[in-house]
Design an enzyme around this catalytic site. Structure first.
Site, PDB file in Angstrom:
ATOM      1  N   LEU A 156       2.042   6.912   3.971  1.00 17.77           N
ATOM      2  CA  LEU A 156       0.949   7.256   4.898  1.00 17.77           C
ATOM      3  C   LEU A 156      -0.140   6.193   4.797  1.00 17.77           C
ATOM      4  CD1 LEU A 156       0.369  11.015   3.990  1.00 17.77           C
ATOM      5  CD2 LEU A 156       1.546  10.133   6.026  1.00 17.77           C
ATOM      6  N   GLY A 161       2.392   2.988  -3.229  1.00 17.11           N
ATOM      7  CA  GLY A 161       1.644   3.985  -4.014  1.00 17.11           C
ATOM      8  C   GLY A 161       1.139   5.142  -3.187  1.00 17.11           C
ATOM      9  N   HIS A 162       1.111   4.965  -1.880  1.00 20.69           N
ATOM     10  CA  HIS A 162       0.478   5.983  -1.019  1.00 20.69           C
ATOM     11  C   HIS A 162       1.423   6.357   0.106  1.00 20.69           C
ATOM     12  CE1 HIS A 162      -2.574   7.902   1.563  1.00 20.69           C
ATOM     13  NE2 HIS A 162      -3.337   7.973   0.501  1.00 20.69           N
ATOM     14  N   PHE A 163       2.422   7.224  -0.079  1.00 17.81           N
ATOM     15  CA  PHE A 163       2.805   7.781  -1.350  1.00 17.81           C
ATOM     16  C   PHE A 163       4.288   7.504  -1.543  1.00 17.81           C
ATOM     17  CE2 PHE A 163      -0.665  10.578   0.101  1.00 17.81           C
ATOM     18  CZ  PHE A 163      -1.500  10.553  -1.004  1.00 17.81           C
ATOM     19  N   VAL A 195       0.843  -1.213   0.000  1.00 22.94           N
ATOM     20  CA  VAL A 195       0.000   0.000   0.000  1.00 22.94           C
ATOM     21  C   VAL A 195       0.873   1.256   0.000  1.00 22.94           C
ATOM     22  CG1 VAL A 195      -1.627   1.330   1.412  1.00 22.94           C
ATOM     23  CG2 VAL A 195      -1.966  -1.131   1.114  1.00 22.94           C
TER      24      VAL A 195
END
Lengths: 153, 94
Positions: free
Chosen positions: A44, A37-39, A34
């Site tokens: 986060l 991509g975030h971020f 996760v």
């Protein structure tokens, strides 16, 4: 927490059936797909997963109060506030309290604290329905045992 | 009944942003006012609180799905208000 499997609650600290409230704990992993991509360069926990975490704590509360007879499904989210960032490796305290138990639905208020500071809160509504499959019911029983969900009051 | 109607109409108007004057005792909450089952959870919550009752939504939904009742039996405003009055009277007795 296993973010990519939507397993947001690690353990139940307190279940108070008299007050219809629950306190759960979750540890954000250091690494997760996760965060790729975030971020990139600024990992986060996505706000939607914080809302999911509050929903799962609420769901376990409703499950316990109805003695695991039916399954709560998230139906609406109101007044959701994402107050500050939640980074990897954070220890979270997740609290939920029943606002109203109707016939076939329930409403809760929930919030998450990190380092003693409230990071998010929301009002959640659930539809409560019979377990749609034996597989889900078995899965929930396994989860309940895994996180130590039991009445303390 | 008239007080019940006024209270329920005010709740529906506020929760679903429907002008009060469009809500009549002959309005079907679902078909005429366009309230869906999710919107009705908020309405049921407000009605439960206002009248000290628990609208048996789960039972009503089961009956509707099984074809044992019609939507208007529960969601025509005058019928809904009559059910609320019955539930409130039962709640007072217990």
């Amino acid at each position: 927490m296993r973010l990519e499997y939507f397993q947001m609650i690690d353990s139940i600290e307190v279940l108070n059936s008299h007050e219809a409230s629950i306190t759960a704990r979750s540890h954000v992993p250091n690494k997760s797909p996760v965060f790729e991509g975030h971020f990139p360069g600024h990992a986060l926990v996505p706000g939607v997963l914080l809302i999911e975490t509050m929903a799962q704590a609420s769901g376990y509360l409703i499950l316990a109060l109805n003695e695991f007879s039916s399954m709560p499904f998230l139906a609406s989210v109101k007044e959701a506030k994402l107050r500050s960032f939640v980074p990897p490796d954070a220890d979270l305290v997740v609290k939920a309290a029943l606002e109203h138990e109707g016939s076939g639905y329930a409403m809760t208020k929930a919030h998450i604290h990190h380092d003693g500071k409230k990071v998010c809160d929301a009002q959640l509504t659930f539809r409560i329905m019979p377990f749609p499959s034996p597989e889900l019911e078995r899965h929930m029983q396994t989860q309940i045992e895994k996180i130590g969900l039991r009445k303390t009051n | 009944m008239s007080n019940t109607f006024e209270t329920v109409a005010a709740i529906i108007s506020e929760t679903s942003d429907i002008p009060l004057e469009e809500i009549t005792p002959e309005s079907n909450a679902m078909e005429d006012l366009g309230i869906d089952s999710l919107d009705f959870l908020d309405i049921a919550f407000a009605i439960d609180k206002a009248f000290g009752i628990k609208i048996p939504l789960a039972g009503w939904t089961e009956e509707l799905q099984a074809g044992k009742a019609k939507v208007e039996d529960y969601f025509l405003m005058k019928n809904l208000c009559a059910r609320i009055d019955e539930l409130a009277a039962t709640a007072k007795q217990s």
